[in-house]
Design a protein around this motif. Sequence first.
Motif, short mmCIF file in Angstrom:
data_model
loop_
_atom_site.label_atom_id
_atom_site.label_comp_id
_atom_site.label_asym_id
_atom_site.label_seq_id
_atom_site.Cartn_x
_atom_site.Cartn_y
_atom_site.Cartn_z
N VAL A 6 -3.65 -9.93 0.44
CA VAL A 6 -4.04 -8.58 1.06
C VAL A 6 -5.28 -8.64 1.63
O VAL A 6 -6.34 -9.08 1.13
N TRP A 7 -5.48 -8.34 3.00
CA TRP A 7 -6.68 -8.31 3.81
C TRP A 7 -7.64 -7.39 3.20
O TRP A 7 -7.26 -6.08 3.16
N GLN A 285 -1.86 10.63 1.89
CA GLN A 285 -1.33 9.53 2.34
C GLN A 285 -1.55 8.06 1.21
O GLN A 285 -2.66 7.94 1.11
N LEU A 286 -0.76 7.74 0.62
CA LEU A 286 -0.70 6.66 -0.16
C LEU A 286 -0.79 5.41 0.50
O LEU A 286 0.18 4.68 0.87
N ALA A 287 -1.86 4.96 1.00
CA ALA A 287 -2.43 3.86 1.93
C ALA A 287 -2.40 2.67 1.17
O ALA A 287 -3.55 2.31 0.48
N VAL A 288 -1.57 1.61 1.21
CA VAL A 288 -1.82 0.38 0.59
C VAL A 288 -1.50 -0.66 1.55
O VAL A 288 -1.17 -0.43 2.42
N ARG A 289 -2.03 -1.80 1.29
CA ARG A 289 -1.83 -3.03 1.98
C ARG A 289 -0.48 -3.61 1.89
O ARG A 289 0.15 -3.64 1.00
N ASN A 290 -0.03 -3.93 3.05
CA ASN A 290 1.26 -4.64 3.13
C ASN A 290 1.35 -5.74 2.23
O ASN A 290 0.43 -6.83 2.33
N GLU A 298 6.74 -1.42 -1.74
CA GLU A 298 7.14 -0.11 -2.08
C GLU A 298 6.68 0.05 -3.46
O GLU A 298 6.29 1.01 -4.11
N LYS A 299 6.70 -0.99 -4.39
CA LYS A 299 6.10 -0.87 -5.73
C LYS A 299 4.48 -0.67 -5.86
O LYS A 299 4.09 0.26 -6.46
N ALA A 300 3.89 -1.13 -4.51
CA ALA A 300 2.56 -0.74 -4.64
C ALA A 300 2.27 0.90 -4.31
O ALA A 300 1.49 1.56 -4.71
N ILE A 328 2.46 5.39 4.23
CA ILE A 328 2.07 4.64 5.56
C ILE A 328 1.13 3.59 4.91
O ILE A 328 0.08 3.61 4.32
N GLY A 329 1.31 2.46 5.49
CA GLY A 329 0.26 1.28 5.37
C GLY A 329 -1.09 1.51 5.86
O GLY A 329 -1.17 2.27 6.92
#
Length: 360
Positions: A6-7, A285-290, A298-300, A328-329
């Motif tokens: 994860v960056w 926005q649920l902003a999580v890293r790819n 999706e789990k994140a 959205i990432g």
Amino acid sequence: MRQPRVWCGVAAVLAFAAVGCGADGGGSSSSAGTSGGGEAAAGFPVEVTDCEGGRTTVGAAPRGIVTSNSSALELLLRLGAGDKVVGTGFPPGKGTLPGELDARAQEVPVLSETVIPKEKLLGSGADLYVDTFATVRGGGHGMGDQPTAEELRAAGITRMYLKSTACAAGAKGPVTDLTAVTEDIRTLGAVTGTADKAAELVAGMNRKVESVRKAVGPTSEEDRPTYFLFDYDAGTKQPVAVCNRQVANAVITLAGARNVFADCDDTFKQVGWEDVVSADPDWIQLAVRNRGSAAATEKAFDEARAWLEGNAATRGLKAVKEGRYLRIGSEATTIAGVRNADTVEKIAATLYPSKVKAGR
């Protein structure tokens, strides 16, 4: 094989944004790509500027390029100049770039998992360094021993900045459009001899943004929903807000929403949950890293939602009670690039479903 990672974009930007951009472009002229004389082509020389207006001339298309992180690498891959990249820092994790870009990105040599050490950059054999980080005049950006302009010149390396990121903290006003991003793409295209592809990418971005603008333009400011980008990976103890100098502010604004932290004159800033509660956003926005796979990402997203719904300070928020979330990432929202326009469209399609359709 490089492991998925994860960056840590926000952590890096928070560190770098504390200092301003400097005129550290490696000199007023460059020999990038000029050995072998015959390589110079139409469109060269190209003049580039740094955050303070310092000018550097690139005489011909570079033979070898080093990128400071995955955002610069992604742009070069999209431009069709990925075969010239001889190394990168902050590499993308496997599966984190879209489509065929991922496989090509995994082939690029990794000079560092974080900031590239000076000796590796100077000894890379590159003649162009594409830097997305803010720097101070004549020195590094506070993380590692970075080469000076004189050392870059001696190694035959030109440093060029992606100003939409490197200069963001020093912007004179709020960032409300993607002009700086598209200018970076055009400049990078000119420098790498891929100007036609750059123009194509920019035209595609402009079409999407303009379509959204026409659809939501008549909506008055007070009728536009308020919006909070919850960067789950930046930490939950104290949230990190995207402020009005960050490209995400432009993305949110262009999508027809109001960033609840648009009055913050910075790129990122740590705030308190009481500030989020006070803003009581209409959408989150649920902003999580790819995470490298659709299932893991999706789990994140699920974890980020569960945290908001389980936390005493946030469970009463309007958006939480009504389930108004966007998955959205964070990379496509907070990192300057082609995907910013896609995110504008995605946000607008959620907020204005009768007016905007994503993926047209």
